[in-house]
Design a protein around this motif. Structure first.
Motif, PDB file in Angstrom:
ATOM      1  N   LEU A 135       0.811  -1.213   0.000  1.00 48.23           N
ATOM      2  CA  LEU A 135       0.000   0.000   0.000  1.00 48.23           C
ATOM      3  C   LEU A 135       0.845   1.264   0.000  1.00 48.23           C
ATOM      4  CD1 LEU A 135      -2.786  -1.019   2.541  1.00 48.23           C
ATOM      5  CD2 LEU A 135      -3.010  -0.750   0.073  1.00 48.23           C
ATOM      6  N   GLY A 136       1.963   1.252   0.665  1.00 44.75           N
ATOM      7  CA  GLY A 136       2.828   2.423   0.717  1.00 44.75           C
ATOM      8  C   GLY A 136       2.300   3.520   1.628  1.00 44.75           C
ATOM      9  N   LEU A 137       1.794   3.133   2.776  1.00 46.16           N
ATOM     10  CA  LEU A 137       1.201   4.112   3.689  1.00 46.16           C
ATOM     11  C   LEU A 137       2.190   5.193   4.120  1.00 46.16           C
ATOM     12  CD1 LEU A 137      -0.937   1.794   6.008  1.00 46.16           C
ATOM     13  CD2 LEU A 137      -1.736   3.289   4.168  1.00 46.16           C
ATOM     14  N   ALA A 138       3.446   4.835   4.307  1.00 47.92           N
ATOM     15  CA  ALA A 138       4.444   5.821   4.742  1.00 47.92           C
ATOM     16  C   ALA A 138       4.671   6.892   3.680  1.00 47.92           C
ATOM     17  CB  ALA A 138       5.750   5.125   5.095  1.00 47.92           C
ATOM     18  N   ASN A 139       4.371   6.569   2.429  1.00 49.16           N
ATOM     19  CA  ASN A 139       4.522   7.561   1.368  1.00 49.16           C
ATOM     20  C   ASN A 139       3.530   8.710   1.514  1.00 49.16           C
ATOM     21  OD1 ASN A 139       6.663   6.217   0.127  1.00 49.16           O
ATOM     22  ND2 ASN A 139       5.251   4.857  -0.932  1.00 49.16           N
ATOM     23  N   LEU A 140       2.479   8.500   2.279  1.00 53.68           N
ATOM     24  CA  LEU A 140       1.539   9.569   2.584  1.00 53.68           C
ATOM     25  C   LEU A 140       2.270  10.730   3.266  1.00 53.68           C
ATOM     26  CD1 LEU A 140      -1.292  10.799   3.027  1.00 53.68           C
ATOM     27  CD2 LEU A 140      -1.507   9.329   5.024  1.00 53.68           C
ATOM     28  N   ILE A 141       3.149  10.413   4.175  1.00 57.33           N
ATOM     29  CA  ILE A 141       3.907  11.437   4.886  1.00 57.33           C
ATOM     30  C   ILE A 141       4.862  12.153   3.938  1.00 57.33           C
ATOM     31  CG2 ILE A 141       5.524  11.849   6.789  1.00 57.33           C
ATOM     32  CD1 ILE A 141       2.607  11.032   7.571  1.00 57.33           C
ATOM     33  N   LEU A 175      -0.689   2.972  -9.751  1.00 57.93           N
ATOM     34  CA  LEU A 175      -1.776   3.910 -10.030  1.00 57.93           C
ATOM     35  C   LEU A 175      -2.811   3.888  -8.911  1.00 57.93           C
ATOM     36  CD1 LEU A 175      -3.290   4.639 -13.410  1.00 57.93           C
ATOM     37  CD2 LEU A 175      -4.842   4.154 -11.554  1.00 57.93           C
ATOM     38  N   ILE A 176      -3.209   2.706  -8.499  1.00 59.17           N
ATOM     39  CA  ILE A 176      -4.238   2.577  -7.463  1.00 59.17           C
ATOM     40  C   ILE A 176      -3.729   3.079  -6.114  1.00 59.17           C
ATOM     41  CG2 ILE A 176      -5.624   0.926  -6.134  1.00 59.17           C
ATOM     42  CD1 ILE A 176      -5.784  -0.738  -8.779  1.00 59.17           C
ATOM     43  N   THR A 177      -2.542   2.629  -5.719  1.00 60.00           N
ATOM     44  CA  THR A 177      -2.021   3.059  -4.423  1.00 60.00           C
ATOM     45  C   THR A 177      -1.682   4.548  -4.443  1.00 60.00           C
ATOM     46  OG1 THR A 177       0.223   2.348  -4.988  1.00 60.00           O
ATOM     47  CG2 THR A 177      -1.149   0.782  -3.778  1.00 60.00           C
ATOM     48  N   GLY A 178      -1.173   5.053  -5.560  1.00 63.39           N
ATOM     49  CA  GLY A 178      -0.905   6.488  -5.683  1.00 63.39           C
ATOM     50  C   GLY A 178      -2.170   7.308  -5.562  1.00 63.39           C
ATOM     51  N   LEU A 179      -3.252   6.819  -6.140  1.00 62.50           N
ATOM     52  CA  LEU A 179      -4.543   7.507  -6.025  1.00 62.50           C
ATOM     53  C   LEU A 179      -5.020   7.524  -4.575  1.00 62.50           C
ATOM     54  CD1 LEU A 179      -7.026   8.842  -7.362  1.00 62.50           C
ATOM     55  CD2 LEU A 179      -7.972   6.548  -7.618  1.00 62.50           C
ATOM     56  N   LEU A 180      -4.942   6.385  -3.897  1.00 62.26           N
ATOM     57  CA  LEU A 180      -5.378   6.315  -2.505  1.00 62.26           C
ATOM     58  C   LEU A 180      -4.531   7.213  -1.601  1.00 62.26           C
ATOM     59  CD1 LEU A 180      -6.058   2.475  -2.206  1.00 62.26           C
ATOM     60  CD2 LEU A 180      -7.747   4.319  -2.432  1.00 62.26           C
TER      61      LEU A 180
END
Length: 163
Positions: A36-42, A141-146
């Protein structure tokens, strides 16, 4: 200066927390490396709230620390390649203008997977892993969108905070 250090510490801690939370989420679609790459949110939020130099430093610190805590040497190498390529593309798109945070985040997600795929080709010394590209591009694409949707929501709530 003191506030900048404090904010950097908070962002680092949040990125590590999100990295840990991601290890708890059973997200397996059968393709190695898809997360998911949740840390990329930060990192996306930092791109809009911190200087580019600080955002690069945050990205490297996050990858190295989370790699030592939750991963291994190869996870650090793959994440660094993906993260630095992703951040570079997102920074260029942001500087150019005309892109929404969703578009920038999607480009970051896709480029993150491309960076990791390039390293995978170098590690296994073959181009045959290129067959993963369609799945990895869709996943990016999907994870980047989320991540972009979440970052947009966070930035709307952080509008009055100056770092």
């Amino acid at each position: 200066m003191k506030n900048r250090v404090a904010y950097f510490g908070v962002f680092t801690a949040l990125a590590l927390i999100f990295s840990y939370v991601e290890t708890l989420i059973p997200f397996h679609i059968g393709i190695p490396g898809v997360k998911l790459g949740l840390a990329n949110l930060i990192i996306v939020v930092a791109l809009y709230k911190m200087s580019l130099k600080e955002t690069y430093l945050l990205s490297v610190v996050r990858v190295v620390l989370s790699g030592f805590i939750f991963g291994n040497y190869f996870s650090i190498i793959y994440s660094l390649a993906g993260g630095l390529l992703s951040l570079t593309v997102m920074a260029l798109l942001k500087k150019k203008g005309g892109f929404s945070i969703l578009g920038i985040s999607i480009a970051g997600g896709v480029c993150h997977n491309i960076g990791q795929l390039v390293i995978a080709m170098a590690v296994v010394e073959t181009f045959s892993v290129i067959y993963y590209i369609p799945v990895l591009l869709i996943a990016g694409l999907i994870t980047g969108l989320l991540i972009g949707i979440a970052a947009d929501g966070m930035l709307k709530r952080l509008v009055n905070i100056i770092f």
